[in-house]
Design an enzyme around this catalytic site. Structure first.
Site, short mmCIF file in Angstrom:
data_model
loop_
_atom_site.label_atom_id
_atom_site.label_comp_id
_atom_site.label_asym_id
_atom_site.label_seq_id
_atom_site.Cartn_x
_atom_site.Cartn_y
_atom_site.Cartn_z
N SER A 142 0.87 -1.19 0.00
CA SER A 142 0.00 0.00 0.00
C SER A 142 0.90 1.23 0.00
CB SER A 142 -0.84 0.00 1.29
OG SER A 142 -1.38 1.27 1.54
N TYR A 155 -2.29 0.28 10.65
CA TYR A 155 -2.24 -0.09 9.22
C TYR A 155 -0.87 0.24 8.64
CZ TYR A 155 -3.80 -0.50 4.32
OH TYR A 155 -3.95 -0.86 2.99
N1 LIG Z 1 -8.86 -0.04 -1.00
C1 LIG Z 1 -7.79 0.74 -1.03
O1 LIG Z 1 -7.91 1.96 -1.23
C2 LIG Z 1 -6.42 0.13 -0.81
C3 LIG Z 1 -5.29 0.96 -0.97
C4 LIG Z 1 -4.02 0.41 -0.81
C5 LIG Z 1 -3.88 -0.94 -0.52
N2 LIG Z 1 -4.99 -1.73 -0.37
C6 LIG Z 1 -4.78 -3.15 -0.07
O2 LIG Z 1 -5.38 -3.93 -1.10
C7 LIG Z 1 -5.70 -5.22 -0.57
C8 LIG Z 1 -7.12 -5.59 -0.99
O3 LIG Z 1 -8.02 -4.69 -0.38
P1 LIG Z 1 -9.36 -4.17 -1.09
O4 LIG Z 1 -9.37 -2.71 -0.97
O5 LIG Z 1 -9.54 -4.81 -2.41
O6 LIG Z 1 -10.43 -4.73 -0.01
P2 LIG Z 1 -11.75 -5.62 -0.19
O7 LIG Z 1 -12.39 -5.65 1.15
O8 LIG Z 1 -12.55 -5.15 -1.35
O9 LIG Z 1 -11.18 -7.07 -0.50
C9 LIG Z 1 -10.48 -7.80 0.49
C10 LIG Z 1 -10.90 -9.25 0.45
O10 LIG Z 1 -10.16 -9.91 1.47
C11 LIG Z 1 -11.05 -10.77 2.20
N3 LIG Z 1 -10.55 -10.93 3.58
C12 LIG Z 1 -10.37 -9.95 4.50
N4 LIG Z 1 -9.94 -10.49 5.65
C13 LIG Z 1 -9.85 -11.84 5.44
C14 LIG Z 1 -9.47 -12.93 6.26
N5 LIG Z 1 -9.11 -12.76 7.55
N6 LIG Z 1 -9.47 -14.17 5.72
C15 LIG Z 1 -9.86 -14.37 4.42
N7 LIG Z 1 -10.24 -13.36 3.61
C16 LIG Z 1 -10.24 -12.11 4.12
C17 LIG Z 1 -12.40 -10.07 2.15
O11 LIG Z 1 -13.46 -11.00 2.36
C18 LIG Z 1 -12.39 -9.47 0.74
O12 LIG Z 1 -12.95 -10.37 -0.21
C19 LIG Z 1 -5.49 -5.13 0.95
O13 LIG Z 1 -4.24 -5.73 1.27
C20 LIG Z 1 -5.43 -3.63 1.20
O14 LIG Z 1 -4.69 -3.31 2.34
C21 LIG Z 1 -6.25 -1.23 -0.53
#
Ligand SMILES: NC(=O)c1ccc[n+]([C@@H]2O[C@H](COP(=O)([O-])OP(=O)(O)OC[C@H]3O[C@@H](n4cnc5c(N)ncnc54)[C@H](O)[C@@H]3O)[C@@H](O)[C@H]2O)c1
Length: 284
Positions: A142, A155
């Site tokens: 991230s 985080y």
């Molecule tokens: N959304 C943003 O703006 C952003 C920015 C930078 C980095 N990220 C990173 O991107 C990655 C994906 O996040 P996203 O934004 O797509 O979120 P999201 O919630 O849309 O998707 C995350 C998925 O992970 C699953 N999940 C969460 N905890 C879990 C667990 N304990 N066991 C099994 N499955 C689990 C959820 O069910 C979901 O399907 C993460 O690592 C997040 O930190 C997101």
């Protein structure tokens, strides 16, 4: 089709960025196993992609879930070429001063168990299959892996730890397995949830308008979508088109890192220059 014949395992592939990676991998010819705790998200994946995907319901905090996911992946598709550690949660920028004494330990444990231990255990479970395939690992970091204010201390520290994990595993596993990372900025279209320990499990990042919050401070002028980031995951997964990279992290910071000290009115000078020229070029 740059991933023809390749097999990937994506954690958190049922939503947001992970879902976009799965869609793109399938479009590029790969077959994909997905470990996620959302049964509804996994059912939707199956309905959309059929036999090109296999879903494993489980929690990334537990080694057994990862072992089951790797076993199902190899059983179904015969091998594993690329592990994508991606499941994560956010702290909604909760600052240290606001973390209550009776919540802080559980909040830290939950954050690190999912965002850091979830990747470590995935790598541990996938190692034998990846050694066999001379495979790849890609971890989602991230902006918070490099900069402040993409989260609170929980985080931000968890994503900095992901950088350490990428580097150490790249060192330990070279030259057999490449380990790289992608550090996305805000993602339009994701559903990132908060920590249960802070009562934020039902809060979704989709309720924040990231373009309104960020577009005016980013030199790119644009927060990316999950689909736009997915191409980078193809880049690190493909065997044919990359140089031998390991231990690298693509820092998608929207130009944040070159913004400078002065809070400039981004683009204003160009607009002034070209508008003036356009006016001067007007026929008399
Ligand atoms: N959304 C943003 O703006 C952003 C920015 C930078 C980095 N990220 C990173 O991107 C990655 C994906 O996040 P996203 O934004 O797509 O979120 P999201 O919630 O849309 O998707 C995350 C998925 O992970 C699953 N999940 C969460 N905890 C879990 C667990 N304990 N066991 C099994 N499955 C689990 C959820 O069910 C979901 O399907 C993460 O690592 C997040 O930190 C997101």
């Amino acid at each position: 089709m740059r991933l023809n014949g390749e097999v990937a395992l994506v954690t958190g592939g049922a939503s947001g960025l992970g879902r976009a990676i799965v869609d793109r991998y399938v479009a590029e010819g790969a077959r994909v196993a997905v470990l996620d705790r959302s049964s509804a998200g996994l059912a939707k994946l199956k309905a959309d992609h059929g036999d090109a995907v296999v879903g494993i319901e489980g929690d990334v905090r537990f080694l057994d879930s990862h072992k089951q996911a790797v076993a199902r992946c190899v059983e179904t598709f015969g091998k594993l070429d690329c592990l994508v550690g991606n499941a994560g949660v956010w702290d909604y920028m909760a600052q240290l001063v606001d973390l209550a004494d009776d919540r802080i330990e559980a909040a830290f444990d939950e954050m690190f168990s999912i965002n850091v231990k979830g990747y470590l255990l995935a790598a541990k479970a996938a190692l034998p299959a990846l050694y066999k395939s001379k495979g790849r690992v890609i971890f989602t970091a991230s902006n918070a892996a490099f900069y402040t204010s993409g989260g609170g201390p929980l985080y931000t520290a968890s994503k900095h730890a992901v950088v350490g994990l990428i580097k150490q595993l790249a060192y330990e596993w070279g030259p057999y397995i490449r380990v790289n990372g992608i550090a996305p900025g805000g993602i339009v279209g994701a559903d990132l949830r908060g920590l249960e320990a802070l009562g934020l499990q039902d809060q979704s990042i989709s309720t924040l308008s990231l373009p309104d919050m960020l577009n005016h401070v980013l030199p790119t002028g644009e927060v990316a979508t999950a689909e736009q980031y997915a191409g980078a995951y193809v880049f690190f997964a493909t065997r044919a088109e990359t140089v031998p990279l390991t231990g690298s992290i693509l820092d998608f910071n929207g130009g944040w890192g070159v913004r400078g000290l002065i809070d400039a009115n981004l683009g204003a000078e160009l607009e002034k220059h070209f508008c003036e020229q356009a006016v001067r070029r007007e026929p008399a």
